[in-house]
Enzyme design. Structure first.
Site, PDB file in Angstrom:
ATOM      1  N   LEU A  36       0.900  -1.156   0.000  1.00  0.00           N
ATOM      2  CA  LEU A  36       0.000   0.000   0.000  1.00  0.00           C
ATOM      3  C   LEU A  36       0.939   1.206   0.000  1.00  0.00           C
ATOM      4  O   LEU A  36       1.528   1.543   1.023  1.00  0.00           O
ATOM      5  CB  LEU A  36      -0.916  -0.021   1.228  1.00  0.00           C
ATOM      6  CG  LEU A  36      -1.848  -1.227   1.305  1.00  0.00           C
ATOM      7  CD1 LEU A  36      -2.666  -1.207   2.578  1.00  0.00           C
ATOM      8  CD2 LEU A  36      -2.751  -1.301   0.078  1.00  0.00           C
ATOM      9  N   PRO A  37       1.132   1.829  -1.158  1.00  0.00           N
ATOM     10  CA  PRO A  37       2.264   2.745  -1.394  1.00  0.00           C
ATOM     11  C   PRO A  37       2.171   4.118  -0.728  1.00  0.00           C
ATOM     12  O   PRO A  37       1.995   5.145  -1.380  1.00  0.00           O
ATOM     13  CB  PRO A  37       2.289   2.852  -2.919  1.00  0.00           C
ATOM     14  CG  PRO A  37       0.858   2.662  -3.319  1.00  0.00           C
ATOM     15  CD  PRO A  37       0.312   1.648  -2.351  1.00  0.00           C
ATOM     16  N   CYS A  38       2.375   4.141   0.584  1.00  0.00           N
ATOM     17  CA  CYS A  38       2.369   5.398   1.326  1.00  0.00           C
ATOM     18  C   CYS A  38       3.511   6.312   0.896  1.00  0.00           C
ATOM     19  O   CYS A  38       3.435   7.529   1.080  1.00  0.00           O
ATOM     20  CB  CYS A  38       2.411   5.138   2.822  1.00  0.00           C
ATOM     21  SG  CYS A  38       3.704   4.008   3.364  1.00  0.00           S
ATOM     22  N   HIS A  39       4.545   5.751   0.294  1.00  0.00           N
ATOM     23  CA  HIS A  39       5.677   6.565  -0.165  1.00  0.00           C
ATOM     24  C   HIS A  39       5.279   7.495  -1.308  1.00  0.00           C
ATOM     25  O   HIS A  39       5.971   8.467  -1.581  1.00  0.00           O
ATOM     26  CB  HIS A  39       6.850   5.672  -0.589  1.00  0.00           C
ATOM     27  CG  HIS A  39       6.536   4.721  -1.698  1.00  0.00           C
ATOM     28  ND1 HIS A  39       5.912   3.502  -1.474  1.00  0.00           N
ATOM     29  CD2 HIS A  39       6.749   4.806  -3.031  1.00  0.00           C
ATOM     30  CE1 HIS A  39       5.774   2.877  -2.636  1.00  0.00           C
ATOM     31  NE2 HIS A  39       6.269   3.654  -3.593  1.00  0.00           N
TER      32      HIS A  39
END
Length: 170
Positions: A127-130
């Site tokens: 889950l690409p929080c970056h």
């Protein structure tokens, strides 16, 4: 807490901790940064449940995978889960500001709450929080550390051919 199974994945950003159960991933943690998780005393090492996670992470870091397809289970508030699910909708190689993400969730004044939920994402990279950045393009705080966030954004920009990093202040 439920006994979790865990394994590690050696990545370009360090040794990632994968934890969950036989059916679903619950945690993917960086080895550095403010949100690093280590196995608890009741956790048990097990590689088999994480083989597909490792395979997809390997493909991601090789520039061959742009979207993960893995079973995972999220533990958090309803708002946190809503934010975390929205992260999966940010396309590979692109970024979104906290305010833009809040607006997408129908809560345009909740950028700080979105940032707090983003910072507590238990399944980093998947889950690409970056991909969430400051409104001015700055790389704001990141649980895995700013060098890791910078690496991931550069990696995706290069693998997608974007190269310009969408105006981010890297």
């Amino acid at each position: 807490m439920t006994t979790l199974l865990y394994s590690h994945f050696d990545s370009p950003v360090g040794r990632l901790l994968m934890a969950g159960d036989e059916d679903a991933l619950r945690i993917l943690s960086f080895p550095t940064g403010s949100k690093t998780i280590t196995p608890g005393p009741e956790w048990r090492p097990a590689d088999a449940p994480f083989r597909e996670v490792a395979r997809q992470l390997d493909a991601y870091f090789n520039g061959e995978l742009r979207a993960f397809s893995l079973p995972y289970r999220l533990s958090g508030t309803d708002f946190q889960k809503k934010v975390w699910q929205a992260l999966a909708g940010i396309p590979y190689g692109e970024t979104l500001s906290y305010g833009e993400l809040a607006s997408r969730l129908g809560a345009p004044n909740a950028s700080r709450a979105v940032g707090a939920a983003n910072g507590n994402n238990p399944i980093a990279i998947i889950l690409p929080c970056h991909r969430v950045i400051g409104a001015n393009g700055s790389l704001t705080g990141f649980g895995g550390g700013l060098p890791t966030k910078k690496f991931l954004l550069h990696h995706e920009a290069e693998a997608s051919g974007a190269g310009n990093h969408q105006g981010m202040l890297l």
